[in-house]
Design a protein around this motif. Structure first.
Motif, PDB file in Angstrom:
ATOM      1  N   VAL A 219       0.826  -1.211   0.000  1.00  0.00           N
ATOM      2  CA  VAL A 219       0.000   0.000   0.000  1.00  0.00           C
ATOM      3  C   VAL A 219       0.857   1.257   0.000  1.00  0.00           C
ATOM      4  CG1 VAL A 219      -1.642   1.341   1.365  1.00  0.00           C
ATOM      5  CG2 VAL A 219      -1.985  -1.130   1.082  1.00  0.00           C
ATOM      6  N   PHE A 220       1.906   1.285   0.838  1.00  0.00           N
ATOM      7  CA  PHE A 220       2.646   2.530   1.054  1.00  0.00           C
ATOM      8  C   PHE A 220       3.935   2.653   0.246  1.00  0.00           C
ATOM      9  CE2 PHE A 220      -0.016   2.154   4.859  1.00  0.00           C
ATOM     10  CZ  PHE A 220      -0.629   3.402   4.829  1.00  0.00           C
ATOM     11  N   LEU A 221       4.397   1.553  -0.350  1.00  0.00           N
ATOM     12  CA  LEU A 221       5.600   1.626  -1.180  1.00  0.00           C
ATOM     13  C   LEU A 221       5.346   1.174  -2.613  1.00  0.00           C
ATOM     14  CD1 LEU A 221       8.357   0.304   1.273  1.00  0.00           C
ATOM     15  CD2 LEU A 221       7.951   2.671   0.560  1.00  0.00           C
ATOM     16  N   GLY A 222       4.222   0.516  -2.848  1.00  0.00           N
ATOM     17  CA  GLY A 222       3.911   0.046  -4.192  1.00  0.00           C
ATOM     18  C   GLY A 222       3.155   1.092  -4.997  1.00  0.00           C
ATOM     19  N   ASP A 223       2.801   0.712  -6.207  1.00  0.00           N
ATOM     20  CA  ASP A 223       2.008   1.584  -7.089  1.00  0.00           C
ATOM     21  C   ASP A 223       0.794   0.798  -7.537  1.00  0.00           C
ATOM     22  OD1 ASP A 223       3.716   4.030  -7.315  1.00  0.00           O
ATOM     23  OD2 ASP A 223       5.161   2.574  -8.088  1.00  0.00           O
ATOM     24  N   ILE A 224      -0.191   0.719  -6.655  1.00  0.00           N
ATOM     25  CA  ILE A 224      -1.401  -0.036  -6.955  1.00  0.00           C
ATOM     26  C   ILE A 224      -2.584   0.916  -7.024  1.00  0.00           C
ATOM     27  CG2 ILE A 224      -0.529  -2.179  -5.959  1.00  0.00           C
ATOM     28  CD1 ILE A 224      -2.018  -1.627  -3.428  1.00  0.00           C
ATOM     29  N   PRO A 225      -3.634   0.545  -7.744  1.00  0.00           N
ATOM     30  CA  PRO A 225      -4.810   1.425  -7.878  1.00  0.00           C
ATOM     31  C   PRO A 225      -5.416   1.773  -6.516  1.00  0.00           C
ATOM     32  CG  PRO A 225      -4.918  -0.395  -9.442  1.00  0.00           C
ATOM     33  CD  PRO A 225      -3.776  -0.696  -8.526  1.00  0.00           C
ATOM     34  N   LEU A 227      -8.476   1.978  -5.316  1.00  0.00           N
ATOM     35  CA  LEU A 227      -9.497   1.094  -4.749  1.00  0.00           C
ATOM     36  C   LEU A 227      -8.872  -0.179  -4.186  1.00  0.00           C
ATOM     37  CD1 LEU A 227     -12.463   1.394  -7.293  1.00  0.00           C
ATOM     38  CD2 LEU A 227     -12.098   2.636  -5.154  1.00  0.00           C
ATOM     39  N   GLU A 228      -7.888  -0.701  -4.901  1.00  0.00           N
ATOM     40  CA  GLU A 228      -7.194  -1.896  -4.407  1.00  0.00           C
ATOM     41  C   GLU A 228      -6.418  -1.589  -3.134  1.00  0.00           C
ATOM     42  OE1 GLU A 228      -3.788  -5.118  -5.870  1.00  0.00           O
ATOM     43  OE2 GLU A 228      -4.643  -3.699  -7.314  1.00  0.00           O
ATOM     44  N   ALA A 229      -5.801  -0.399  -3.102  1.00  0.00           N
ATOM     45  CA  ALA A 229      -5.042   0.004  -1.913  1.00  0.00           C
ATOM     46  C   ALA A 229      -5.952   0.133  -0.702  1.00  0.00           C
ATOM     47  CB  ALA A 229      -4.334   1.330  -2.180  1.00  0.00           C
ATOM     48  N   GLU A 230      -7.163   0.670  -0.896  1.00  0.00           N
ATOM     49  CA  GLU A 230      -8.108   0.796   0.217  1.00  0.00           C
ATOM     50  C   GLU A 230      -8.462  -0.575   0.776  1.00  0.00           C
ATOM     51  OE1 GLU A 230     -10.397   4.849  -1.381  1.00  0.00           O
ATOM     52  OE2 GLU A 230     -11.323   2.880  -1.617  1.00  0.00           O
TER      53      GLU A 230
END
Length: 351
Positions: A219-225, A227-230
């Motif tokens: 969540v905090f170091l990746g690059d994910i969408p 909605l997926e991060a939530e």
């Protein structure tokens, strides 16, 4: 452990179906304790009020207090002829802990301050449901309700504290401001670091802690969408809370309790303020924390303790050192020989 949980976008709509079998009769209402952030929004139209059900909006600007819990319990007992069917907490950690504490004090005599400690609650509380609207604290799954008391900040830790039902709806996370999202998410990350590096670690807590730790890195170091991060942060919070339920937190949490008690610093940011200076205890965790701050352009406030008196610094250290299980988890059974009041004061002075 929480016996029942529903997860998914839009799952809040299932609350009517969940609560109906738990309503004892028309004279036994459900009481909704809701973060005042939602007052004036359309949330109230989605809450299935019947008979004498009531929504009570509560500000989350300050940490929940024992006197606040006691006053609310007294009001509910005066307002209704019989006990409510249940208490539903909707909000972040403050509201979730408040709802747990109110549910317990409706059935246990005395003040909530009497139960600050471990396994002091003697009777099951009212049926209680937790619905987090921000993720990270793990309050939705933990067996504690952390309260600020007249003498200490400490939880009502018991097997009766845990929620009977939790609804995890990621749609709520869309309203969370960025800095609050980060600070509360870091509460989860710090949970994991302290649990995984603690002396209380066991296979059960390790399995949950490792999953939450990996989700936090995504969540905090990746690059994910978004909605997926939530959704992943909501599950990180759940797994992180489960990890500490079978182990314990450590230095950052103990010291943040001192900050909260003396300066009313909110829990999430308090953990961050302390954790940045704990390389000695958690070198890898602090390095990752710094990367996360840099990636999200977060700058922590400075000079928080600059104007603290010697007496205030002493009190902070005293409150922190009073959290014996946290220190034992962090430093082992001989922790008192490894840390001193002066050591803590030196760290507080950096904040």
């Amino acid at each position: 452990m929480v016996p029942r949980v529903v997860f998914g976008r839009g799952s809040f709509a299932s609350i009517d179906t969940i609560l109906m079998p738990k309503r004892r009769n028309s004279e036994a209402p459900f009481i909704y304790l809701v973060d005042a952030f939602f007052e004036g929004t359309d949330l109230h139209t989605k809450i299935p009020l019947l008979f004498d059900d009531q929504i009570i909006y509560i500000s989350a600007e300050e940490e929940p207090k024992t006197e606040q819990v006691d006053a609310l319990v007294a009001k509910l007992k005066a307002d209704y002829t019989e006990l409510p069917s249940g208490i539903i907490g909707i909000g972040g950690g403050t509201l979730l802990d408040m709802a747990k504490a109110v549910a317990l004090l409706m059935t246990n005599p005395g003040s909530s301050a009497d139960y600050q400690g471990w396994d002091l609650i003697q009777r099951p509380g009212l049926y209680h449901v937790g619905i987090p609207t921000i993720s990270g604290t793990g309050a939705e799954v933990s067996r504690t309700a952390v309260l600020m008391g007249p003498e200490k900040k400490l939880g009502l830790n018991s097997d009766y504290t845990t929620y009977d039902q939790v609804i995890l709806d990621p749609n709520f996370l869309a309203t969370v401001p960025k800095e609050q999202w980060f600070y509360t998410g870091m509460d989860c990350f710090i949970h994991c670091v302290e649990s995984l590096e603690g002396t209380y670690l066991n296979a059960f807590s390790e399995s949950y802690g490792e999953k939450a730790y990996d989700l936090c890195k995504e969540v905090f170091l990746g690059d994910i969408p978004k909605l997926e991060a939530e959704e992943k942060l909501m599950m990180a919070s759940w797994h992180g809370g489960m990890s500490i339920a079978y182990s314990q937190v450590g230095v950052a949490h103990a010291m943040s309790y001192g900050l909260s008690y003396v300066l009313s610093t909110k829990h999430g940011i308090g953990n961050c303020l302390v954790f940045q200076f704990l390389e000695e205890f958690y070198p890898e965790g602090v390095a990752l924390f710094n990367k996360m701050m840099q990636k999200h352009n977060i700058s922590l406030p400075k000079g928080i303790c600059a104007n603290c008196t010697d007496a205030e610094l002493e009190l902070m250290a005293k409150i922190a050192l009073g959290m014996a299980p946290l220190w034992e988890n962090a430093l082992g059974p001989n922790w008192e020989s490894k840390i001193s009041k002066e050591d803590l004061i030196a760290i507080y002075k950096k904040i």
